[in-house]
Design an enzyme around this catalytic site. Structure first.
Site, PDB file in Angstrom:
ATOM      1  N   GLU A 159       8.195   8.474  -5.790  1.00  0.00           N
ATOM      2  CA  GLU A 159       8.138   7.297  -6.669  1.00  0.00           C
ATOM      3  C   GLU A 159       8.769   7.606  -8.027  1.00  0.00           C
ATOM      4  O   GLU A 159       9.434   6.745  -8.621  1.00  0.00           O
ATOM      5  CB  GLU A 159       6.694   6.822  -6.820  1.00  0.00           C
ATOM      6  CG  GLU A 159       6.132   6.269  -5.513  1.00  0.00           C
ATOM      7  CD  GLU A 159       4.785   5.589  -5.693  1.00  0.00           C
ATOM      8  OE1 GLU A 159       4.771   4.363  -5.924  1.00  0.00           O
ATOM      9  OE2 GLU A 159       3.754   6.290  -5.597  1.00  0.00           O
ATOM     10  N   GLU A 193       1.861   7.834   2.033  1.00  0.00           N
ATOM     11  CA  GLU A 193       0.534   7.382   1.617  1.00  0.00           C
ATOM     12  C   GLU A 193      -0.266   6.737   2.741  1.00  0.00           C
ATOM     13  O   GLU A 193      -1.478   6.954   2.861  1.00  0.00           O
ATOM     14  CB  GLU A 193       0.665   6.405   0.433  1.00  0.00           C
ATOM     15  CG  GLU A 193       0.923   7.062  -0.912  1.00  0.00           C
ATOM     16  CD  GLU A 193       2.367   7.399  -1.170  1.00  0.00           C
ATOM     17  OE1 GLU A 193       2.712   7.774  -2.301  1.00  0.00           O
ATOM     18  OE2 GLU A 193       3.197   7.294  -0.223  1.00  0.00           O
TER      19      GLU A 193
END
Length: 279
Positions: A127, A147
């Site tokens: 990210e 995730e």
């Protein structure tokens, strides 16, 4: 006379250096833990980047990691302890933090960010990478947003950024499967890596790109970056109008560097840029 830059106080979880004039190098420094993000490291990054934003003599930042991995993401063991104890407040934390994972993944800076990814970036590490302007990766680097495999979500800005860069289908491939991809795929298929190089050429390549940016007017570079950010949020006409009347555009047209750039062109010489005025 050059004044020595004094960065803000920080722990040994972050290394701060200045490899070239106008360039800040931030090195995540928890190599034994694969540079997994801690609150301390995030705070260090936040202070360093807030200082970078307000220091006129720094024009570009490079972010890299010590050891064999750029960033393994969040410290899942610490997260697990919070969850099992019932003390985890992720949504409140997301809402209260404008800059995201590592104080980078949602940071909207007018100054260029370059990621030099050694070995790999996972979860929040990817990210961070997705919110950088230029990404250089070593041949062995890998990227993943895993995730969903751990019951959590890539909620620190990775979803909209990857969708914007790669398109819905390719973003879904990474986000919904949690699949790990190679640096070559990140460059050729997903489009968020600019260059894939041998490991020993990682920082030299990132620095070469930084120096290429530094050869341009910092006023113009920062205004252009601002325009890019607006284009992610607004339609074509709205982003054009807002950019045209922004403070960074006014600084370009009313500043000294535009005069120097045009004069240098007329005189057939390289321009000598000055630090941008503070907004």
């Amino acid at each position: 006379m050059t004044v020595a830059l004094v960065p803000p106080a920080h722990s040994d979880e972050l290394q701060i250096s200045f490899p070239e004039n106008h360039v800040l190098l931030l090195t995540l420094n928890r190599p034994k833990s694969l540079n997994a993000m801690t609150p301390q490291m995030s705070d260090d990054l936040g202070r360093a980047l807030d200082w970078f934003e307000n220091e006129p003599s720094l024009w570009v930042v490079i972010v890299t990691g010590a050891g064999r991995i750029f960033c393994a993401g969040a410290d899942l063991k610490a997260w697990n302890k919070n969850q099992q104890a019932g003390s985890s407040k992720e949504q409140e934390g997301l809402e209260g933090d404008p800059y995201g994972f590592g104080s980078i993944s949602r940071r909207q800076s007018n100054k260029p960010f370059i990621a030099a990814v050694n070995g790999g970036a996972f979860g929040g590490g990817t990210e961070i990478v997705l919110n950088c302007d230029i990404v250089v990766a070593s041949h062995d680097a890998k990227f993943a947003l895993p995730e969903v495999k751990r019951g959590v979500v890539a909620a620190q800005g990775g979803i909209p950024r990857l969708s914007h860069i790669a398109g819905h289908q390719l973003a879904s491939e990474m986000l919904l499967t949690g699949r790990t991809i190679s640096a070559t795929d990140a460059s050729n298929r997903f489009g968020f890596v600019n260059a894939v190089v041998p490991a020993d050429q990682l920082l030299p390549t990132a620095l070469a790109i930084a120096k290429e940016i530094l050869s341009n007017s910092p006023d113009a570079v920062q205004s252009t970056k601002h325009g890019l950010l607006l284009s992610q949020k607004l339609n074509h006409h709205e982003s054009f109008i807002k950019h045209a009347w922004s403070k960074v555009s006014s600084r370009v047209y009313g500043g000294e560097n535009i005069k120097e750039g045009l004069k240098a062109f007329s005189e057939r010489r390289a321009p000598i840029w000055k630090n941008p005025a503070k907004l």
